[in-house]
Design a protein around this motif. Structure first.
Motif, PDB file in Angstrom:
ATOM      1  N   ASP B 374       0.815  -1.219   0.000  1.00  0.00           N
ATOM      2  CA  ASP B 374       0.000   0.000   0.000  1.00  0.00           C
ATOM      3  C   ASP B 374       0.852   1.273   0.000  1.00  0.00           C
ATOM      4  O   ASP B 374       0.336   2.369   0.197  1.00  0.00           O
ATOM      5  N   PRO B 406       1.809  -6.124  -3.951  1.00  0.00           N
ATOM      6  CA  PRO B 406       0.388  -5.871  -3.684  1.00  0.00           C
ATOM      7  C   PRO B 406      -0.178  -6.837  -2.637  1.00  0.00           C
ATOM      8  O   PRO B 406       0.084  -8.043  -2.686  1.00  0.00           O
ATOM      9  N   GLY B 407      -0.934  -6.280  -1.697  1.00  0.00           N
ATOM     10  CA  GLY B 407      -1.596  -7.101  -0.680  1.00  0.00           C
ATOM     11  C   GLY B 407      -0.665  -7.555   0.433  1.00  0.00           C
ATOM     12  O   GLY B 407      -1.098  -8.238   1.360  1.00  0.00           O
ATOM     13  N   LYS B 408       0.583  -7.172   0.383  1.00  0.00           N
ATOM     14  CA  LYS B 408       1.506  -7.627   1.422  1.00  0.00           C
ATOM     15  C   LYS B 408       1.946  -6.471   2.304  1.00  0.00           C
ATOM     16  O   LYS B 408       1.987  -5.322   1.858  1.00  0.00           O
TER      17      LYS B 408
END
Lengths: 89, 452
Positions: B374, B406-408
């Motif tokens: 993010d 992404p998403g981590k």
């Protein structure tokens, strides 16, 4: 032109015979052998003249590696150039 | 005459200490491929690469076998595509990327670099189209690497390009989200980029180079670490000597490989790059060299000093061993590609700020660092601006290759496998830099760039 054949591994009967047999097969002339046995480990270094070989040097490299595999040893044939490059100015 | 001790030392370096030649890279100019039609351009590029580098892999493999040293990668670098793509659209550029991927696969190399642009002072239409195409190009190809030079000591920092690269990195991550954002591992942003570097992702064939050249990148962190361990508790002067002697031997092997490859391929010898390039394998780590010098963990106080000494001694030893030294020539500190760096980051002892300080004294920069998914584009741009400023002010190369997965988030990790390794997500500062990045324009060149 020379190459270095090194044999490292557990000592067993006939190592020198099989390596020198392979040299003869390729027409590589052995000019020097040194060896030592430390505990049960064996280290042999052979200097061979490869200028009159009857097959390409890369085949000799493969044959030595193959012989090593068969006898449970590490056998390498390396062109003299690498040792000269690293240790001579 | 060869003596047994020297022979055994060399064999031991290869058997036990991971001595290898990291890459033989053929630099190929694409200027003679320029055409007014993109399809024709792609055909000419494909033909030029596959013809020039036809024998690269077999020749490198035969040298590897005959002298008995692993040559880990065979690569190609080409003229920055932005300089040959002319009036291309981003879609045209992606087509060129596919062509590069196909040509590289045909000749069997591991990577091809040069999908990039030089925009340190401003962007041409071609450069802009190429940069806009990077996310798609890296998502649609396998072995194409991209680099963009956004600053130089002579030109200053192109902050519009820095801002753009923040967005491009985010987009590249999004387009390769299903593979832990691997596109970002093949994209690097530079200051003072060298034009003859054989290492990826930043390799390209510079504008002042000949039609083709052989550049060799050496390696050998494991050999240096072992030599330091064997030297024991010696003073820094003696330690420096140990590193110099080891670097000399490593580089001589690189020089031999470069000379042989050049002779057998009929391609002029360019340079040997004297870099210590780690791999994720145990015993092949730059961090472990620093730890062998007496640091408990890489990243603790003293790390920058240790790295400075290492980097300097490697150059001093290596430069005597090669007729032409170039590229990046220094120690690399890519986090995901170095077992010691990975460990230090995982236990929280290696921070991004310390890595930034380390890049002031070695090559290259903030390299292969996984950051939270993010992270905003502006924060990535600000991170790039900081790192690039170090290079511009110190007249050295610096670079950024970060992976906003992404998403981590912190606590997770990304895994690429092979030489690219894996990395824990490292925390960044959270206050915004957006207003700073939004200013645009150029940061002027530093006063010491005016040398004439």
């Amino acid at each position: 032109m020379k190459a270095v054949v090194s044999v490292i591994g557990k000592d067993s009967i006939g190592i020198i015979a099989s390596v020198s047999g392979c040299c003869a097969e390729f027409g590589a002339n052995i000019t020097e052998i040194t060896q030592s046995v430390l505990d049960e480990y064996f280290a042999m270094i052979m200097i061979v003249d490869i200028s009159k070989m009857n097959k390409p040097f890369s085949d000799f490299v493969d044959a030595m590696a193959e012989l090593g595999k068969k006898s449970g040893l590490e056998i390498r044939a390396m062109h003299q150039d690498i040792f000269d490059a690293m240790h001579r100015i | 005459m060869l003596n047994t001790r020297d022979i055994l030392e060399t064999i031991n370096m290869i058997r036990e200490e991971n001595l290898d030649v990291r890459t033989v890279t053929a630099g190929i100019s694409l200027f003679d491929c320029v055409a007014d039609d993109n399809k024709r351009l792609c055909e000419k590029i494909y033909d030029k690469i596959t013809k020039t580098a036809e024998n690269l892999v077999p020749v490198a493999s035969s040298i590897e076998k005959e002298i008995g040293i692993p040559i880990v990668n065979k690569r190609i670098s080409v003229t920055p595509i932005s300089l040959v793509c002319g009036n291309a659209t981003p879609d045209d550029c992606v087509e060129i990327a596919r062509t590069l991927d196909r040509a590289a696969a045909t000749v069997g190399v591991n990577f091809i670099g040069g999908y990039g642009a030089l925009v340190q002072k401003g962007m041409t239409k071609g450069s802009e189209a190429l940069i806009d195409s990077i996310p798609d190009a890296l998502a649609e190809t396998n072995i194409v690497c991209s680099s963009v030079n956004v600053a130089s000591t002579k030109a200053g920092i192109n902050m519009d390009a820095v801002a753009k690269m923040g967005r491009i990195i985010k987009e590249t991550a999004a387009k390769t989200a299903d593979r832990d954002a691997i596109g970002c591992a093949k994209l690097v942003v530079f200051a003072n980029v060298p034009e003859d570097n054989p290492f990826m992702a930043g390799a390209f064939h510079g504008i002042g180079e000949s039609d083709c050249a052989i550049n060799v990148g050496v390696s050998g962190p494991g050999v240096v670490a072992k030599a330091i361990e064997r030297a024991g508790n010696v003073s820094f002067g003696e330690l420096s000597d140990v590193i110099k002697k080891t670097a000399f031997k490593i580089t001589r092997v690189g020089q031999l490989v470069a000379y042989e490859a050049s002779k057998r391929l009929g391609i002029p010898y360019g340079i040997v790059d004297l870099s210590l390039a780690p791999t994720p394998a145990i015993g092949d780590s730059v961090a472990h060299i620093l730890e062998a010098m007496g640091l408990e963990v890489c990243g603790t106080h003293g790390t920058t000093a240790a790295l400075m000494m290492l980097n300097d001694a490697v150059k001093k030893g290596g430069v005597m061993a090669s007729s032409h030294v170039g590229g990046l020539s220094g120690a690399f500190i890519p986090v995901s590609e170095d077992a010691g760096m990975i460990h230090a980051a995982e236990i929280g002892e290696l921070s991004i700020e310390k890595l930034e300080a380390m890049t002031a004294v070695c090559s290259v920069g903030l390299d292969m660092i996984a950051i939270p998914g993010d992270t905003t584009a502006e924060t990535i741009s600000a991170l790039i601006a900081d790192e690039i400023a170090i290079g511009v002010a110190n007249t050295k190369t610096t670079a950024v290759r970060v992976i906003p997965a992404p998403g981590k988030t912190v606590g997770d990790s990304v895994e690429f496998g092979g030489l690219l390794g894996y990395a824990p997500i490292m925390p960044l500062r959270t206050p915004s830099s957006a207003a700073f990045i939004a200013r645009g324009g150029r940061i002027p060149a530093p006063i010491h760039s005016l040398k004439n």
